[in-house]
Write an enzyme that holds these catalytic residues in place. Structure first.
Site, PDB file in Angstrom:
ATOM      1  CB  ALA A  94       5.467  43.943  55.808  1.00  0.00           C
ATOM      2  CE  LYS A  95      12.927  46.835  55.253  1.00  0.00           C
ATOM      3  NZ  LYS A  95      11.887  47.798  54.846  1.00  0.00           N
TER       4      LYS A  95
END
Ligand SMILES: O=c1ccn([C@@H]2O[C@H](COP(=O)(O)O)[C@@H](O)[C@H]2O)c(=O)[nH]1
Length: 274
Positions: A94-95
């Site tokens: 998802a960063k």
């Protein structure tokens, strides 16, 4: 079982450092699945079944689901992994990166909604932006360090008092943020020299290493630079090259994915020191 223990067990049980990435793109799905309401779920679960004995982790990339409004299918896929392959770590790519109050909600999204064992996060906003993830002590927090894309050099190579920024991130994580022993770093296979530098800084900390396969990273150089003394230490991730492998005669997409996953796992294992 916490993330690091589960990952270590999966490395050993499957004799594999291969992480299978799940990046479903409607345009690339088999025609018979494209228009089905749960076509993405069917596509991903068939890939999962075909590769579960070959992988040390599965890594769905949230953007591919969000772009299609397919979060419900991502929930179903995550549940499928948890129920059918509870020994394989599930990494939500998802960063994320935001202030603490918002990060608290992102952490709940990853760990409660999707039930992920680990999530990828961006360190740019500093320690307090990561604290909400680190508070989930049994889950993994995988922090961007030296990413696989060429433009990663714009900031990650910046000289900070004689030390490139990505090395400063590696040291911060190893010395300060990894209080619960739950952290890992993202380091691209496209930069084996930097991979070796990071390994020297962080000891045996696990590294998530995307960039082989479609991005062209060299497997021999990657394994040589990133493995730990016992031949472990990495989740070497490949998405498109596996999930969109071209079927040979008599194969369907899942069989083709399995064939390429075997080739990739074996190519990685051929360069491990033990
Ligand atoms: O530095 C990074 C961090 C994450 N990724 C992600 O990994 C996969 C790579 O997909 P391939 O098809 O194997 O190239 C993708 O989900 C990226 O978002 C990365 O590539 N580099």
């Amino acid at each position: 079982m916490n993330f690091i223990t589960k990952l270590s067990a999966a490395w050993t049980a499957n004799n594999s450092l291969l992480c299978v990435g799940l990046d479903p793109d409607l345009a690339k799905l088999p025609a018979e699945l494209r228009d089905l309401p749960d076509g993405i779920t069917t596509f991903c679960t068939r890939i999962i079944d075909a590769t579960a004995d070959l992988a040390c982790a599965f890594k769905p990339q949230i953007a591919y689901f969000g772009a299609l409004g397919a979060e419900k299918q991502l929930e179903d896929i995550c549940r499928y992994v948890r129920e059918n392959y509870p020994h394989i770590p599930l990494i939500l790519d998802a960063k994320r990166g935001d202030i603490g109050a918002t990060a608290t909600q992102y952490a709940r999204e990853a760990f409660e909604r999707y039930g992920a064992d680990a999530v990828t996060v961006n360190p740019y906003m500093g320690e307090d932006s990561l604290d909400p993830y680190l508070a989930w002590a049994d889950r993994g927090v995988i922090i961007l360090c030296r990413t696989s894309n060429p433009g990663g050099s714009d900031l990650q190579f910046l000289d900070t008092d004689g030390v490139p920024l990505y090395q400063r991130v590696a040291r911060l994580v190893a010395d300060k943020w990894n209080k619960n022993g739950q952290c890992a770093l993202v380091v691209g296979a496209t930069f084996p020299e930097e991979l070796a530098q990071v390994r020297a800084i962080v000891g045996d900390m696990p590294l998530l290493v995307p960039g082989i396969g479609a991005q062209g990273g060299d497997i021999a150089a990657t394994v040589g630079a990133g493995q730990t003394a016992n031949g472990m230490g990495m989740m070497i991730s490949s998405s498109r090259a596996i999930i969109y492998a071209t079927p040979q005669a008599g194969e369907d997409f899942a069989d083709a994915a399995r064939r390429v996953a075997i080739e990739t796992r074996d190519a990685i294992n051929a360069h491990r020191s033990v």
